[in-house]
Scaffold this motif. Structure first.
Motif, PDB file in Angstrom:
ATOM      1  N   LEU A   1       0.835  -1.203   0.000  1.00 57.20           N
ATOM      2  CA  LEU A   1       0.000   0.000   0.000  1.00 57.20           C
ATOM      3  C   LEU A   1       0.872   1.257   0.000  1.00 57.20           C
ATOM      4  O   LEU A   1       0.642   2.186  -0.791  1.00 57.20           O
ATOM      5  CB  LEU A   1      -0.913  -0.002   1.228  1.00 57.20           C
ATOM      6  CG  LEU A   1      -1.784   1.241   1.434  1.00 57.20           C
ATOM      7  CD1 LEU A   1      -2.713   1.458   0.254  1.00 57.20           C
ATOM      8  CD2 LEU A   1      -2.580   1.125   2.735  1.00 57.20           C
ATOM      9  N   GLU A   2       1.878   1.297   0.854  1.00 60.01           N
ATOM     10  CA  GLU A   2       2.765   2.456   0.934  1.00 60.01           C
ATOM     11  C   GLU A   2       3.496   2.694  -0.387  1.00 60.01           C
ATOM     12  O   GLU A   2       3.587   3.821  -0.875  1.00 60.01           O
ATOM     13  CB  GLU A   2       3.788   2.252   2.056  1.00 60.01           C
ATOM     14  CG  GLU A   2       4.749   3.416   2.228  1.00 60.01           C
ATOM     15  CD  GLU A   2       5.796   3.180   3.297  1.00 60.01           C
ATOM     16  OE1 GLU A   2       6.587   4.094   3.572  1.00 60.01           O
ATOM     17  OE2 GLU A   2       5.835   2.060   3.859  1.00 60.01           O
ATOM     18  N   ASP A   3       4.004   1.615  -0.989  1.00 60.22           N
ATOM     19  CA  ASP A   3       4.723   1.722  -2.254  1.00 60.22           C
ATOM     20  C   ASP A   3       3.801   2.207  -3.367  1.00 60.22           C
ATOM     21  O   ASP A   3       4.177   3.062  -4.181  1.00 60.22           O
ATOM     22  CB  ASP A   3       5.309   0.351  -2.612  1.00 60.22           C
ATOM     23  CG  ASP A   3       6.006   0.345  -3.960  1.00 60.22           C
ATOM     24  OD1 ASP A   3       6.993   1.086  -4.121  1.00 60.22           O
ATOM     25  OD2 ASP A   3       5.567  -0.396  -4.867  1.00 60.22           O
ATOM     26  N   ALA A   4       2.585   1.672  -3.406  1.00 56.54           N
ATOM     27  CA  ALA A   4       1.633   2.049  -4.450  1.00 56.54           C
ATOM     28  C   ALA A   4       1.283   3.534  -4.365  1.00 56.54           C
ATOM     29  O   ALA A   4       1.232   4.237  -5.381  1.00 56.54           O
ATOM     30  CB  ALA A   4       0.367   1.201  -4.330  1.00 56.54           C
ATOM     31  N   ILE A   5       1.056   4.028  -3.156  1.00 56.76           N
ATOM     32  CA  ILE A   5       0.720   5.446  -2.985  1.00 56.76           C
ATOM     33  C   ILE A   5       1.920   6.323  -3.318  1.00 56.76           C
ATOM     34  O   ILE A   5       1.784   7.367  -3.978  1.00 56.76           O
ATOM     35  CB  ILE A   5       0.234   5.717  -1.544  1.00 56.76           C
ATOM     36  CG1 ILE A   5      -1.110   5.015  -1.303  1.00 56.76           C
ATOM     37  CG2 ILE A   5       0.099   7.217  -1.301  1.00 56.76           C
ATOM     38  CD1 ILE A   5      -1.616   5.118   0.115  1.00 56.76           C
ATOM     39  N   GLU A   6       3.107   5.903  -2.888  1.00 60.18           N
ATOM     40  CA  GLU A   6       4.316   6.683  -3.155  1.00 60.18           C
ATOM     41  C   GLU A   6       4.584   6.810  -4.653  1.00 60.18           C
ATOM     42  O   GLU A   6       4.923   7.880  -5.152  1.00 60.18           O
ATOM     43  CB  GLU A   6       5.523   6.044  -2.477  1.00 60.18           C
ATOM     44  CG  GLU A   6       6.829   6.797  -2.706  1.00 60.18           C
ATOM     45  CD  GLU A   6       8.046   6.087  -2.127  1.00 60.18           C
ATOM     46  OE1 GLU A   6       9.170   6.524  -2.433  1.00 60.18           O
ATOM     47  OE2 GLU A   6       7.876   5.094  -1.392  1.00 60.18           O
ATOM     48  N   GLU A   7       4.416   5.689  -5.384  1.00 63.27           N
ATOM     49  CA  GLU A   7       4.752   5.690  -6.803  1.00 63.27           C
ATOM     50  C   GLU A   7       3.609   6.159  -7.701  1.00 63.27           C
ATOM     51  O   GLU A   7       3.858   6.753  -8.749  1.00 63.27           O
ATOM     52  CB  GLU A   7       5.195   4.283  -7.229  1.00 63.27           C
ATOM     53  CG  GLU A   7       6.517   3.840  -6.617  1.00 63.27           C
ATOM     54  CD  GLU A   7       7.153   2.708  -7.388  1.00 63.27           C
ATOM     55  OE1 GLU A   7       6.480   2.097  -8.242  1.00 63.27           O
ATOM     56  OE2 GLU A   7       8.341   2.431  -7.130  1.00 63.27           O
ATOM     57  N   GLU A   8       2.376   5.857  -7.311  1.00 68.53           N
ATOM     58  CA  GLU A   8       1.250   6.123  -8.218  1.00 68.53           C
ATOM     59  C   GLU A   8       0.140   6.934  -7.571  1.00 68.53           C
ATOM     60  O   GLU A   8      -0.985   6.936  -8.037  1.00 68.53           O
ATOM     61  CB  GLU A   8       0.663   4.787  -8.713  1.00 68.53           C
ATOM     62  CG  GLU A   8       1.674   3.800  -9.247  1.00 68.53           C
ATOM     63  CD  GLU A   8       2.419   4.289 -10.480  1.00 68.53           C
ATOM     64  OE1 GLU A   8       1.920   5.228 -11.141  1.00 68.53           O
ATOM     65  OE2 GLU A   8       3.491   3.737 -10.778  1.00 68.53           O
ATOM     66  N   GLY A   9       0.460   7.638  -6.487  1.00 69.20           N
ATOM     67  CA  GLY A   9      -0.563   8.388  -5.760  1.00 69.20           C
ATOM     68  C   GLY A   9      -1.284   9.436  -6.582  1.00 69.20           C
ATOM     69  O   GLY A   9      -2.417   9.808  -6.272  1.00 69.20           O
ATOM     70  N   ASN A  10      -0.635   9.903  -7.659  1.00 71.62           N
ATOM     71  CA  ASN A  10      -1.285  10.911  -8.512  1.00 71.62           C
ATOM     72  C   ASN A  10      -2.480  10.335  -9.271  1.00 71.62           C
ATOM     73  O   ASN A  10      -3.260  11.085  -9.866  1.00 71.62           O
ATOM     74  CB  ASN A  10      -0.271  11.497  -9.505  1.00 71.62           C
ATOM     75  CG  ASN A  10       0.288  10.460 -10.452  1.00 71.62           C
ATOM     76  OD1 ASN A  10       0.424   9.289 -10.090  1.00 71.62           O
ATOM     77  ND2 ASN A  10       0.622  10.876 -11.652  1.00 71.62           N
ATOM     78  N   MET A  11      -2.649   9.021  -9.234  1.00 72.00           N
ATOM     79  CA  MET A  11      -3.793   8.392  -9.888  1.00 72.00           C
ATOM     80  C   MET A  11      -5.025   8.401  -8.986  1.00 72.00           C
ATOM     81  O   MET A  11      -6.116   8.016  -9.414  1.00 72.00           O
ATOM     82  CB  MET A  11      -3.453   6.953 -10.292  1.00 72.00           C
ATOM     83  CG  MET A  11      -2.358   6.854 -11.352  1.00 72.00           C
ATOM     84  SD  MET A  11      -1.806   5.149 -11.664  1.00 72.00           S
ATOM     85  CE  MET A  11      -3.306   4.383 -12.273  1.00 72.00           C
ATOM     86  N   LEU A  12      -4.856   8.793  -7.731  1.00 68.06           N
ATOM     87  CA  LEU A  12      -5.968   8.832  -6.785  1.00 68.06           C
ATOM     88  C   LEU A  12      -6.548  10.240  -6.705  1.00 68.06           C
ATOM     89  O   LEU A  12      -5.814  11.220  -6.808  1.00 68.06           O
ATOM     90  CB  LEU A  12      -5.482   8.431  -5.387  1.00 68.06           C
ATOM     91  CG  LEU A  12      -5.254   6.957  -5.110  1.00 68.06           C
ATOM     92  CD1 LEU A  12      -4.441   6.790  -3.822  1.00 68.06           C
ATOM     93  CD2 LEU A  12      -6.572   6.205  -5.003  1.00 68.06           C
ATOM     94  N   PRO A  13      -7.856  10.360  -6.481  1.00 71.44           N
ATOM     95  CA  PRO A  13      -8.427  11.692  -6.249  1.00 71.44           C
ATOM     96  C   PRO A  13      -7.960  12.204  -4.887  1.00 71.44           C
ATOM     97  O   PRO A  13      -7.626  11.427  -3.993  1.00 71.44           O
ATOM     98  CB  PRO A  13      -9.937  11.429  -6.258  1.00 71.44           C
ATOM     99  CG  PRO A  13     -10.077   9.994  -5.865  1.00 71.44           C
ATOM    100  CD  PRO A  13      -8.881   9.298  -6.463  1.00 71.44           C
ATOM    101  N   LYS A  14      -7.928  13.497  -4.698  1.00 77.11           N
ATOM    102  CA  LYS A  14      -7.440  14.078  -3.443  1.00 77.11           C
ATOM    103  C   LYS A  14      -8.300  13.683  -2.248  1.00 77.11           C
ATOM    104  O   LYS A  14      -7.822  13.622  -1.116  1.00 77.11           O
ATOM    105  CB  LYS A  14      -7.368  15.604  -3.561  1.00 77.11           C
ATOM    106  CG  LYS A  14      -6.286  16.085  -4.520  1.00 77.11           C
ATOM    107  CD  LYS A  14      -6.220  17.591  -4.566  1.00 77.11           C
ATOM    108  CE  LYS A  14      -5.107  18.052  -5.513  1.00 77.11           C
ATOM    109  NZ  LYS A  14      -5.014  19.530  -5.593  1.00 77.11           N
TER     110      LYS A  14
END
Length: 292
Positions: free
Chosen positions: A255-268
């Motif tokens: 989860l941490e890695d996914a947010i760090e690398e691809e967090g811009n794909m999530l809405p704020k």
């Protein structure tokens, strides 16, 4: 840990698509599927590290620590960090002669806070008698298609499943050494990509579910499973009955890695609980396949 290796970013991301300019000198190396490892001279001793921790006689990264202690401290540049890949059992299979062997790919100068030019890395590898990660191309940058033409090639006799002579991908760097603002870039084969486009079905997904579908891939989960083994947190001969323990270890780091690398794909305004649940479901799905 004195220096953690700089994260290598997939070429498809917006932040690196313009990293290289036409005519700029680059080096394209085979991306090896092993454990990230490093060593450095500290006075008259040699310190060795895995990706996250300092090693010792017991916590030795399958023998990398012992290898590092065979080096002569007086031959190393004091303070320089020598980075490379230590080949252990992973998804890509390499011939026996390459197993438990260290391949140098970079050297970091802490005083200047930058990586050495590649010509200096090559000279150090030759001087110290170390193997260098294979080079596919060294010259002027052309375009992405030129880089893509090297993906899947191998100079190591690599094998993926039943596919002979197939590599994981390539890493592309500035040949003159990396400054603080420059990036390391990778291009991966299909089986190693950590983001995959979701094929829409009849039932719409929440933003959190869509993120998990596209970002929590088999490659990402498997990468972290091997990292747990490298860190000594999980035995490489893990058993099916350890499934619950493995999930507890994997869920937070994936989860941490996914947010760090691809967090811009999530809405704020994404929902953290919904995201955690969606990610855990995908991690569980892939982990079940690994522990069978």
């Amino acid at each position: 840990m004195e220096k953690k290796y700089t994260k290598v970013i997939e070429f498809s991301k917006d932040e690196v698509t313009n990293e290289f300019k036409e005519g700029e000198r680059i080096v394209v190396q085979e991306k090896l599927d092993g454990a990230n490892a490093s060593f450095m001279r500290d006075g008259n001793t040699i310190r060795a590290f895995s990706r996250l921790t300092e090693l010792n006689e017991e916590d030795n990264l399958e023998g990398f620590y012992q290898f590092s202690q065979t080096l002569n401290p007086e031959e190393l540049v004091n303070g320089f960090v020598y980075f490379g890949e230590f080949l252990t059992e992973r998804k890509v299979e390499y011939p026996e002669q390459h197993q438990k062997k260290f391949f140098l790919f970079d050297i970091y100068n802490p005083r200047l806070q930058r990586y050495l030019p590649f010509r200096d890395v090559k000279r150090e590898a030759e001087r110290l008698g170390l193997s260098l990660v294979p080079v596919f191309y060294e010259g002027e940058y052309v375009d992405k298609n030129h880089l893509q033409s090297f993906v899947g090639l191998t100079k190591m006799g690599a094998k993926v499943g039943d596919k002979e002579n197939t590599g994981e991908g390539v890493v592309v760097k500035h040949a003159e050494g990396k400054t603080q603002s420059q990036k390391f870039v990778k291009l991966l084969g299909e089986g190693f990509k950590e983001v995959k486009k979701y094929k829409r079905k009849s039932k719409p997904l929440t933003p959190e579910q869509l993120f998990a579908e596209e970002v929590i891939t088999e490659a990402r989960v498997e990468k972290h499973l091997f990292n747990l083994i490298d860190q000594g947190v999980l035995d490489k001969n893990y058993k099916e009955e350890e499934f619950g323990k493995i999930l507890k270890l994997l869920n937070p780091v994936v989860l941490e890695d996914a947010i760090e690398e691809e967090g811009n794909m999530l809405p704020k305004d994404y929902d953290e609980k919904k995201l955690s649940k969606a990610v855990a479901r995908k991690v569980s799905k892939f982990t079940k396949e690994f522990v069978k």
